[in-house]
Design a protein around this motif. Structure first.
Motif, PDB file in Angstrom:
ATOM      1  N   UNK A   1      -7.033  -4.143 -21.687  1.00  0.00           N
ATOM      2  CA  UNK A   1      -8.346  -4.013 -21.074  1.00  0.00           C
ATOM      3  C   UNK A   1      -9.142  -5.305 -21.192  1.00  0.00           C
TER       4      UNK A   1
ATOM      5  N   UNK B   1     -12.943   9.848 -25.086  1.00  0.00           N
ATOM      6  CA  UNK B   1     -12.957  10.680 -26.277  1.00  0.00           C
ATOM      7  C   UNK B   1     -14.154  10.301 -27.108  1.00  0.00           C
TER       8      UNK B   1
ATOM      9  N   UNK C   1      -2.775   8.372  -7.497  1.00  0.00           N
ATOM     10  CA  UNK C   1      -2.700   8.261  -8.940  1.00  0.00           C
ATOM     11  C   UNK C   1      -3.890   7.492  -9.494  1.00  0.00           C
ATOM     12  N   UNK C   2      -4.370   6.550  -8.685  1.00  0.00           N
ATOM     13  CA  UNK C   2      -5.497   5.739  -9.141  1.00  0.00           C
ATOM     14  C   UNK C   2      -6.772   6.547  -9.253  1.00  0.00           C
TER      15      UNK C   2
ATOM     16  N   UNK D   1      -8.563   5.412 -26.589  1.00  0.00           N
ATOM     17  CA  UNK D   1      -7.456   6.277 -26.267  1.00  0.00           C
ATOM     18  C   UNK D   1      -7.034   7.074 -27.482  1.00  0.00           C
TER      19      UNK D   1
ATOM     20  N   UNK E   1     -12.053  -3.733 -16.754  1.00  0.00           N
ATOM     21  CA  UNK E   1     -11.494  -2.450 -16.348  1.00  0.00           C
ATOM     22  C   UNK E   1     -12.116  -1.364 -17.188  1.00  0.00           C
ATOM     23  N   UNK E   2     -12.251  -0.191 -16.645  1.00  0.00           N
ATOM     24  CA  UNK E   2     -12.735   0.897 -17.492  1.00  0.00           C
ATOM     25  C   UNK E   2     -11.716   1.197 -18.581  1.00  0.00           C
ATOM     26  N   UNK E   3     -12.188   1.484 -19.720  1.00  0.00           N
ATOM     27  CA  UNK E   3     -11.257   1.819 -20.783  1.00  0.00           C
ATOM     28  C   UNK E   3     -11.920   2.809 -21.713  1.00  0.00           C
ATOM     29  N   UNK E   4     -11.135   3.385 -22.541  1.00  0.00           N
ATOM     30  CA  UNK E   4     -11.691   4.383 -23.453  1.00  0.00           C
ATOM     31  C   UNK E   4     -11.030   4.226 -24.802  1.00  0.00           C
TER      32      UNK E   4
ATOM     33  N   UNK F   1       0.812  -1.212   0.000  1.00  0.00           N
ATOM     34  CA  UNK F   1       0.000   0.000   0.000  1.00  0.00           C
ATOM     35  C   UNK F   1       0.844   1.259   0.000  1.00  0.00           C
ATOM     36  N   UNK F   2       0.437   2.199  -0.775  1.00  0.00           N
ATOM     37  CA  UNK F   2       1.163   3.456  -0.822  1.00  0.00           C
ATOM     38  C   UNK F   2       0.187   4.585  -1.117  1.00  0.00           C
TER      39      UNK F   2
ATOM     40  N   UNK G   1      -7.114   9.390 -10.621  1.00  0.00           N
ATOM     41  CA  UNK G   1      -7.208  10.164 -11.860  1.00  0.00           C
ATOM     42  C   UNK G   1      -8.241   9.506 -12.761  1.00  0.00           C
ATOM     43  N   UNK G   2      -9.126  10.284 -13.282  1.00  0.00           N
ATOM     44  CA  UNK G   2     -10.284   9.736 -13.979  1.00  0.00           C
ATOM     45  C   UNK G   2      -9.960   9.137 -15.330  1.00  0.00           C
ATOM     46  N   UNK G   3     -10.954   8.514 -15.869  1.00  0.00           N
ATOM     47  CA  UNK G   3     -10.813   7.906 -17.178  1.00  0.00           C
ATOM     48  C   UNK G   3     -11.252   8.911 -18.236  1.00  0.00           C
ATOM     49  N   UNK G   4     -10.380   9.178 -19.153  1.00  0.00           N
ATOM     50  CA  UNK G   4     -10.704  10.118 -20.215  1.00  0.00           C
ATOM     51  C   UNK G   4     -11.462   9.398 -21.317  1.00  0.00           C
TER      52      UNK G   4
END
Lengths: 580, 202
Positions: free
Chosen positions: A348, A159, A151-152, A360, A355-358, A144-145, A154-157
């Motif tokens: 993904x 497009x 960092x996790x 990219x 996992x969420x993906x977009x 754990x950190x 940060x949202x999913x962009x």
């Protein structure tokens, strides 16, 4: 005919030296045909700092430069043959690396590791006591950190791409493994769909005794080892191995009045793209489901809105990371065509949990024209055949750089409209027939043309899989074209397209009432008579040929021996499976 | 022509799904780590050593070494970076051992006719072999970057996270990697003996 054979010494490059770089040559276009006319753009080599370019070429190739640097490199490349050749080499090397076979460890390795004495020792050390038996799950709190968690967050962009209103919806599919079946024997089998909708492998209903009825969209993967089909009664997408094992159901939860309109396996047979269509409020949405049946059988989905029910494609990129598709846009701008492409992330769908993906990487271009065909080049570019001036005749070849800042390149032959055009397997070469009888090849990356021959009224062109031979149909005559003098194959060719064997050694075709095969070594012989009602010719990788006719489908070998007869003949073209 | 390209914001090529993985890693079990990374790590090792059986042995070593070292691992270090580092070192050790017993699959190259023009080395030993050999000879850090980009389809941002380097460094790594790969590949294609080969035959 104007054939200029290439001698082996001309073909051979001398690697390892800079001066081997082609002067203004047919870069990246293979070595088959010698060039007779080239663009004049190659005359000047700018002396701008090639060293600086070399340092930025890699990032340029990956579209990772800022706009200023990108323009600088692009401008330099127009005039510098050497740097352009370097770019071509990078594209080629990336492709070689991408195409290395992807290896997976055998399932036994997992058990081997987790039952090894070393692993037990690690557990025992961690727990501070004796050796644990059959460990089920071992949590690792020590990793754990706070930084990682931040960092996790940060949202999913996401497009979205479209001309007018566009929406992107992410959906995931549930996978339900079903029962397994007894395996068919090792080897190649013909898969067909019977009149009642059941898939039939060889003579057996498939998969095993299930009463599955499939829609007409079933598809065998390129390696022959996977079969994808839609269950007619549920609309679910199924993937099953050719040996009957590992049936997965991909259920499109919450999607109403959805119809699957395309199933496309990726080149490496690791991913399946299913395109479903939904209509609401007069607009259509197309959803891409990317599934990995060999992995955890998860799937990710991506939806695009569009104003038309029809799409062209989709086509997987050579690296299997992106798909491109086109559609005619009739609502907003008259007779505009849009070509979109989107990246499908490998990880993904290989991940064991969804996992969420977009998308990219995605792009969109519009043309006031008709797109009749398109293909990916070996790099990241997309090549199109398009009618730019008129909607009835093909006039131009367009090459698109997915970087939205780069303008498409358009090649419009001076000698009249295009009567036939075909991409070779790499997408890096078109064979193009013009109405004045000119036959040429065109490299979309270098924009170079190479004259091949003069042949009137060419209506179709068929490349061999290795891109070394070309079959051209001129009126009712089939010609075999390559470095050797042109060879006349059939004088009375029917509408059935010639079919190349996977190793490019043999081509099958219909001549009058006979099915013929012609070989690289110059032989031509008949393999079946009574071919007047033939609908298609389908080779297996092992060299068996299905002659698919109106009344029956017959499997013959290259000598004409009949191995199997399927009667009545299936409605859709049979496909080959391969049980390893 | 009427190109009205729609300009879109660009993010990394494969999206940000990687971010979700970062969170997951903190609570992963050993089995989960194996399941998540078995294919990329095995695939990477396989193309380093070119042998299935050996690749499995080395994959086993890599995961066991990783599990063993996890409690000592700095929490700021990425698990994937650590795995690739151990995989690289494990494969290198094996290659070094192999060199001692003087066997490399491409050693017959030296027995080819002197006239390189007439013998296409690609046909003789196969493109895959050449690619693997060029990979082996590259500096490891550059190779990992190029490998993640081409085989795993990672974006620059993901490569930076995986290898634990700055994103600006990825550009340089990939540029050097491609130059290095080209140099080694060209030399192999031309049949020019490389220093590593001499060692292999000693």
């Amino acid at each position: 005919m104007r054939w200029r054979p290439v001698s082996p010494s001309q073909r051979k490059s001398k690697p390892g030296r800079d001066d081997r770089l082609p002067g203004c040559g047919n870069k990246g276009g293979g070595a088959l045909f010698a060039r007779e006319s080239d663009s004049e753009a190659c005359a000047t080599q700018k002396t701008m700092n090639c060293e600086w370019i070399e340092d930025h070429l890699s990032a340029y190739k990956d579209h990772e430069l800022d706009a200023a640097a990108n323009d600088q490199v692009a401008t330099h490349l127009v005039g510098c043959v050497k740097c352009h050749a370097s770019l071509d080499e990078y594209i080629r090397f990336d492709r070689l690396l991408t195409e290395l076979p992807r290896m997976t460890p055998r399932p036994e390795l997992r058990a081997r590791i987790f039952s090894s004495p070393e692993f037990r020792a690690i557990l025992s050390e961690r727990n501070g006591h004796g050796v644990s038996k059959a460990p089920a799950s071992h949590q690792l709190p020590s990793l754990r950190s706070p930084a990682l968690v931040t960092r996790a967050l940060i949202g999913v962009t996401v497009i979205l791409l479209l001309l007018a209103s566009a929406g992107v919806v992410l959906r995931s599919l549930a996978a339900h493994p079903t029962t397994t079946c007894p395996s068919p024997t090792t080897g190649e089998h013909v898969l067909t769909r019977s009149a009642d909708g059941a898939l039939v492998l060889g003579a057996q209903r498939f998969p095993c005794a299930q009463h599955t009825q499939a829609t007409d969209l079933w598809q065998v993967s390129p390696n022959g080892q996977w079969i994808a089909y839609i269950a007619a009664h549920t609309g679910d997408i199924h993937t099953v191995r050719a040996n009957g094992q590992g049936d997965h159901v991909f259920h499109a939860a919450g999607v109403s009045s959805t119809a699957t309109i395309a199933l496309v396996w990726s080149h490496k047979s690791q991913k399946l793209l299913a395109v479903t269509r939904d209509q609401a409020d007069g607009a259509y949405s197309v959803t891409f489901w990317a599934a990995d049946p060999a992995g955890a059988a998860t799937a990710s989905a991506l939806t695009f809105m569009m104003a038309t029910p029809d799409i062209i494609g989709p086509v997987w990129s050579p690296d299997d990371l992106a798909v491109a598709y086109a559609f005619t846009h009739t609502g907003i701008a008259p007779s505009a065509n849009v070509l979109n492409y989107a990246a499908i992330p490998t990880s993904a769908i290989e991940a064991s949990t969804p996992l969420p993906w977009s998308t990219a990487s995605s792009g969109s271009w519009s043309f006031a024209s008709t797109i009749s065909a398109f293909s990916w080049t070996s790099g990241t570019q997309i090549a199109l055949t398009a009618a730019l001036a008129t909607t009835t005749a093909l006039t131009s070849l367009v090459t698109i750089n997915p970087d939205p800042r780069a303008a498409p390149l358009t090649y419009t032959p001076r000698n009249g409209p295009i009567t036939a055009a075909a991409f070779d397997a790499t997408g890096n070469r078109w064979a193009v027939a013009l109405s004045d009888g000119t036959l040429l090849t065109f490299n979309p990356l270098t924009q170079h043309t190479t004259s091949l021959a003069h042949l009137n009224a060419v209506s179709s062109l068929t490349w061999s899989p290795d891109g070394q031979h070309l079959i051209a149909r001129s009126n009712a005559t089939l010609w075999w074209l390559d470095n050797a003098p042109a060879r006349r194959l059939a004088a009375n060719a029917g509408p059935v397209a010639p079919a190349w064997q996977a190793d490019s050694s043999t081509v099958a075709y219909v001549d009058g009432s006979q099915v013929m095969v012609a070989t690289l070594t110059g032989e031509e012989h008949q393999v079946k008579t009574d071919a007047t009602l033939v609908k298609g010719l389908i080779w297996s990788p092992g060299g068996q040929l299905i002659v698919w006719g109106i009344n029956q489908a017959v499997v013959v070998d290259a000598s004409g021996n009949t191995a199997q007869t399927i009667s009545p003949s299936p409605t859709e073209a049979p496909q080959w499976t391969s049980v390893p | 022509m009427g190109n009205s390209a729609v300009t879109l914001p660009r993010s990394d090529r494969r999206g940000n799904y990687h971010m979700a993985m970062v969170e997951l890693e903190s609570t992963w079990s050993f089995e989960r780590i194996y399941d998540e990374f078995k294919t990329p790590i095995y695939n990477y090792i396989y193309h380093m050593v070119g042998d299935r059986e050996q690749a499995e042995d080395l994959t086993q070593d890599t995961f066991l070494k990783t599990f063993k070292s996890l409690p000592k691992m700095d929490a700021s270090l990425k698990l994937s970076a650590w795995l690739y580092k151990i995989a690289t070192n494990t494969a290198y050790d094996a290659l070094r051992r192999r060199k001692l017993i003087s066997w490399l699959p491409w050693q017959d190259l030296e027995h080819e006719p002197a006239d390189v023009e007439s013998a296409d080395p690609q046909e003789t030993i196969g493109t895959t072999e050449l690619v693997q050999q060029a990979l082996r000879q590259m500096p490891p850090t550059y190779r990992e970057a190029l490998w993640l980009y081409t085989q795993e389809g990672y974006s620059y941002a993901e490569i930076a996270r995986t290898l634990g380097i700055a994103e600006s460094g990825v550009k340089m790594y990939l540029s050097r990697a491609r130059q290095s790969f080209r140099e080694h590949y060209r030399a192999l294609e031309a049949g020019v003996p490389q220093p590593a080969k001499k060692q292999a035959r000693s």
